[in-house]
Design a protein around this motif. Structure first.
Motif, PDB file in Angstrom:
ATOM      1  N   ASP A 136       0.836  -1.205   0.000  1.00 57.06           N
ATOM      2  CA  ASP A 136       0.000   0.000   0.000  1.00 57.06           C
ATOM      3  C   ASP A 136       0.870   1.253   0.000  1.00 57.06           C
ATOM      4  O   ASP A 136       0.575   2.231  -0.710  1.00 57.06           O
ATOM      5  CB  ASP A 136      -0.928   0.006   1.219  1.00 57.06           C
ATOM      6  CG  ASP A 136      -2.017  -1.067   1.146  1.00 57.06           C
ATOM      7  OD1 ASP A 136      -2.210  -1.651   0.058  1.00 57.06           O
ATOM      8  OD2 ASP A 136      -2.650  -1.340   2.196  1.00 57.06           O
ATOM      9  N   LEU A 137       1.956   1.230   0.796  1.00 58.27           N
ATOM     10  CA  LEU A 137       2.869   2.376   0.844  1.00 58.27           C
ATOM     11  C   LEU A 137       3.538   2.606  -0.517  1.00 58.27           C
ATOM     12  O   LEU A 137       3.679   3.753  -0.965  1.00 58.27           O
ATOM     13  CB  LEU A 137       3.929   2.179   1.923  1.00 58.27           C
ATOM     14  CG  LEU A 137       3.486   2.444   3.362  1.00 58.27           C
ATOM     15  CD1 LEU A 137       4.600   2.063   4.332  1.00 58.27           C
ATOM     16  CD2 LEU A 137       3.102   3.900   3.567  1.00 58.27           C
ATOM     17  N   LYS A 138       3.967   1.522  -1.142  1.00 62.80           N
ATOM     18  CA  LYS A 138       4.601   1.647  -2.460  1.00 62.80           C
ATOM     19  C   LYS A 138       3.616   2.227  -3.473  1.00 62.80           C
ATOM     20  O   LYS A 138       3.974   3.086  -4.281  1.00 62.80           O
ATOM     21  CB  LYS A 138       5.116   0.282  -2.942  1.00 62.80           C
ATOM     22  CG  LYS A 138       6.378  -0.152  -2.247  1.00 62.80           C
ATOM     23  CD  LYS A 138       6.893  -1.477  -2.793  1.00 62.80           C
ATOM     24  CE  LYS A 138       8.155  -1.905  -2.074  1.00 62.80           C
ATOM     25  NZ  LYS A 138       8.658  -3.195  -2.567  1.00 62.80           N
ATOM     26  N   GLN A 139       2.382   1.751  -3.397  1.00 61.36           N
ATOM     27  CA  GLN A 139       1.354   2.266  -4.312  1.00 61.36           C
ATOM     28  C   GLN A 139       1.107   3.751  -4.008  1.00 61.36           C
ATOM     29  O   GLN A 139       1.009   4.570  -4.925  1.00 61.36           O
ATOM     30  CB  GLN A 139       0.070   1.472  -4.162  1.00 61.36           C
ATOM     31  CG  GLN A 139      -0.982   1.802  -5.190  1.00 61.36           C
ATOM     32  CD  GLN A 139      -2.206   0.905  -5.037  1.00 61.36           C
ATOM     33  OE1 GLN A 139      -2.322   0.166  -4.064  1.00 61.36           O
ATOM     34  NE2 GLN A 139      -3.094   0.983  -5.998  1.00 61.36           N
ATOM     35  N   GLY A 140       1.042   4.079  -2.705  1.00 63.35           N
ATOM     36  CA  GLY A 140       0.854   5.489  -2.323  1.00 63.35           C
ATOM     37  C   GLY A 140       2.033   6.335  -2.753  1.00 63.35           C
ATOM     38  O   GLY A 140       1.865   7.472  -3.233  1.00 63.35           O
ATOM     39  N   GLN A 141       3.255   5.796  -2.590  1.00 62.20           N
ATOM     40  CA  GLN A 141       4.454   6.524  -2.994  1.00 62.20           C
ATOM     41  C   GLN A 141       4.440   6.753  -4.499  1.00 62.20           C
ATOM     42  O   GLN A 141       4.780   7.836  -4.986  1.00 62.20           O
ATOM     43  CB  GLN A 141       5.704   5.760  -2.574  1.00 62.20           C
ATOM     44  CG  GLN A 141       6.995   6.498  -2.891  1.00 62.20           C
ATOM     45  CD  GLN A 141       8.232   5.704  -2.452  1.00 62.20           C
ATOM     46  OE1 GLN A 141       8.109   4.577  -1.974  1.00 62.20           O
ATOM     47  NE2 GLN A 141       9.396   6.292  -2.623  1.00 62.20           N
ATOM     48  N   SER A 142       4.048   5.730  -5.243  1.00 60.00           N
ATOM     49  CA  SER A 142       3.978   5.850  -6.692  1.00 60.00           C
ATOM     50  C   SER A 142       2.968   6.920  -7.084  1.00 60.00           C
ATOM     51  O   SER A 142       3.229   7.749  -7.974  1.00 60.00           O
ATOM     52  CB  SER A 142       3.597   4.495  -7.301  1.00 60.00           C
ATOM     53  OG  SER A 142       3.463   4.598  -8.693  1.00 60.00           O
ATOM     54  N   SER A 143       1.828   6.921  -6.388  1.00 59.82           N
ATOM     55  CA  SER A 143       0.822   7.959  -6.663  1.00 59.82           C
ATOM     56  C   SER A 143       1.367   9.338  -6.332  1.00 59.82           C
ATOM     57  O   SER A 143       1.145  10.312  -7.075  1.00 59.82           O
ATOM     58  CB  SER A 143      -0.448   7.706  -5.855  1.00 59.82           C
ATOM     59  OG  SER A 143      -1.056   6.511  -6.253  1.00 59.82           O
ATOM     60  N   LEU A 144       2.075   9.450  -5.209  1.00 61.26           N
ATOM     61  CA  LEU A 144       2.683  10.733  -4.834  1.00 61.26           C
ATOM     62  C   LEU A 144       3.707  11.182  -5.865  1.00 61.26           C
ATOM     63  O   LEU A 144       3.782  12.370  -6.217  1.00 61.26           O
ATOM     64  CB  LEU A 144       3.338  10.633  -3.460  1.00 61.26           C
ATOM     65  CG  LEU A 144       2.411  10.660  -2.260  1.00 61.26           C
ATOM     66  CD1 LEU A 144       3.200  10.408  -0.979  1.00 61.26           C
ATOM     67  CD2 LEU A 144       1.674  11.970  -2.159  1.00 61.26           C
ATOM     68  N   GLU A 145       4.531  10.237  -6.333  1.00 65.90           N
ATOM     69  CA  GLU A 145       5.545  10.575  -7.343  1.00 65.90           C
ATOM     70  C   GLU A 145       4.875  11.040  -8.632  1.00 65.90           C
ATOM     71  O   GLU A 145       5.333  11.997  -9.262  1.00 65.90           O
ATOM     72  CB  GLU A 145       6.453   9.374  -7.606  1.00 65.90           C
ATOM     73  CG  GLU A 145       7.431   9.101  -6.473  1.00 65.90           C
ATOM     74  CD  GLU A 145       8.245   7.826  -6.658  1.00 65.90           C
ATOM     75  OE1 GLU A 145       7.980   7.051  -7.616  1.00 65.90           O
ATOM     76  OE2 GLU A 145       9.138   7.574  -5.825  1.00 65.90           O
ATOM     77  N   GLN A 146       3.790  10.376  -9.011  1.00 65.75           N
ATOM     78  CA  GLN A 146       3.055  10.807 -10.212  1.00 65.75           C
ATOM     79  C   GLN A 146       2.479  12.210 -10.003  1.00 65.75           C
ATOM     80  O   GLN A 146       2.551  13.074 -10.884  1.00 65.75           O
ATOM     81  CB  GLN A 146       1.939   9.820 -10.547  1.00 65.75           C
ATOM     82  CG  GLN A 146       2.425   8.514 -11.104  1.00 65.75           C
ATOM     83  CD  GLN A 146       1.286   7.493 -11.301  1.00 65.75           C
ATOM     84  OE1 GLN A 146       0.141   7.780 -10.948  1.00 65.75           O
ATOM     85  NE2 GLN A 146       1.632   6.349 -11.854  1.00 65.75           N
ATOM     86  N   GLY A 147       1.913  12.386  -8.787  1.00 64.37           N
ATOM     87  CA  GLY A 147       1.365  13.717  -8.476  1.00 64.37           C
ATOM     88  C   GLY A 147       2.454  14.773  -8.471  1.00 64.37           C
ATOM     89  O   GLY A 147       2.264  15.900  -8.952  1.00 64.37           O
ATOM     90  N   GLN A 148       3.616  14.433  -7.931  1.00 68.32           N
ATOM     91  CA  GLN A 148       4.743  15.352  -7.883  1.00 68.32           C
ATOM     92  C   GLN A 148       5.196  15.696  -9.312  1.00 68.32           C
ATOM     93  O   GLN A 148       5.487  16.849  -9.614  1.00 68.32           O
ATOM     94  CB  GLN A 148       5.880  14.733  -7.074  1.00 68.32           C
ATOM     95  CG  GLN A 148       7.050  15.656  -6.835  1.00 68.32           C
ATOM     96  CD  GLN A 148       8.157  14.981  -6.030  1.00 68.32           C
ATOM     97  OE1 GLN A 148       8.134  13.765  -5.836  1.00 68.32           O
ATOM     98  NE2 GLN A 148       9.101  15.767  -5.554  1.00 68.32           N
ATOM     99  N   GLN A 149       5.264  14.694 -10.158  1.00 69.90           N
ATOM    100  CA  GLN A 149       5.655  14.913 -11.558  1.00 69.90           C
ATOM    101  C   GLN A 149       4.644  15.835 -12.246  1.00 69.90           C
ATOM    102  O   GLN A 149       5.038  16.724 -13.009  1.00 69.90           O
ATOM    103  CB  GLN A 149       5.760  13.572 -12.313  1.00 69.90           C
ATOM    104  CG  GLN A 149       6.966  12.744 -11.958  1.00 69.90           C
ATOM    105  CD  GLN A 149       8.266  13.451 -12.291  1.00 69.90           C
ATOM    106  OE1 GLN A 149       8.374  14.181 -13.295  1.00 69.90           O
ATOM    107  NE2 GLN A 149       9.249  13.274 -11.426  1.00 69.90           N
ATOM    108  N   GLN A 150       3.387  15.618 -11.961  1.00 66.65           N
ATOM    109  CA  GLN A 150       2.353  16.482 -12.547  1.00 66.65           C
ATOM    110  C   GLN A 150       2.518  17.921 -12.047  1.00 66.65           C
ATOM    111  O   GLN A 150       2.403  18.878 -12.824  1.00 66.65           O
ATOM    112  CB  GLN A 150       0.954  15.961 -12.213  1.00 66.65           C
ATOM    113  CG  GLN A 150       0.582  14.703 -12.971  1.00 66.65           C
ATOM    114  CD  GLN A 150      -0.781  14.146 -12.527  1.00 66.65           C
ATOM    115  OE1 GLN A 150      -1.378  14.632 -11.575  1.00 66.65           O
ATOM    116  NE2 GLN A 150      -1.244  13.130 -13.245  1.00 66.65           N
ATOM    117  N   ILE A 151       2.788  18.053 -10.750  1.00 64.42           N
ATOM    118  CA  ILE A 151       2.993  19.391 -10.183  1.00 64.42           C
ATOM    119  C   ILE A 151       4.217  20.028 -10.811  1.00 64.42           C
ATOM    120  O   ILE A 151       4.199  21.216 -11.182  1.00 64.42           O
ATOM    121  CB  ILE A 151       3.125  19.331  -8.652  1.00 64.42           C
ATOM    122  CG1 ILE A 151       1.778  18.980  -8.016  1.00 64.42           C
ATOM    123  CG2 ILE A 151       3.637  20.658  -8.088  1.00 64.42           C
ATOM    124  CD1 ILE A 151       1.830  18.709  -6.529  1.00 64.42           C
TER     125      ILE A 151
END
Length: 142
Positions: A107-122
């Motif tokens: 779950d953390l890895k999935q959350g981290q991946s989502s955060l990284e995607q969000g960060q890339q979008q930002i």
């Protein structure tokens, strides 16, 4: 009948009687010898019987001791089984915790991946905004 004739008739009877008496004496002697052996045999039998009784008691005591030792061993093995059951339960708990940890890690890895995607979008949006700002500043009258 003449005395010689009588003697001839009596001699076989006397000889037969003497032979029978001799056999009786011999048989009586054998009987006496065998009878004299009876007390010794009775003593021997009594000693043998006592020895067997003593041996039976000793053997029974030893088997009782062995049974007591096996009872002690059985109790120790039962205690060990209980300890192993406790250890098994602990391992089951640890395994459940590991399973939960693996799930949480996923779950953390999935959350981290989502955060990284969000960060890339930002970052992309900031980069685009920066370009817009640069363009706006470049188009501005000085």
């Amino acid at each position: 009948m003449t005395p010689e004739k009588r003697l001839d008739q009596i001699e076989p009877v006397i000889a037969d009687t003497a032979q029978k008496v001799d056999r009786l004496v011999e048989t009586t002697g054998r009987i006496a010898v065998e009878v004299s052996k009876i007390p010794a045999q009775e003593r021997s039998i009594a000693l043998t019987a006592k020895g067997l009784a003593d041996l039976t008691q000793i053997t029974a005591r030893r088997f009782d001791n062995v049974d007591q030792r096996f009872d002690g061993i059985d109790q120790r093995l039962d205690a060990m089984d209980q300890r192993f059951d406790g250890i098994d339960q602990r391992f089951e708990g640890v395994n459940q915790q590991l399973d939960q940890l693996q799930q949480d890690t996923g779950d953390l890895k999935q959350g981290q991946s989502s955060l990284e995607q969000g960060q890339q979008q930002i970052i992309q949006q900031l980069s685009q905004l920066q370009q817009v700002i640069i363009q706006m500043m470049g188009n501005r009258p000085s």
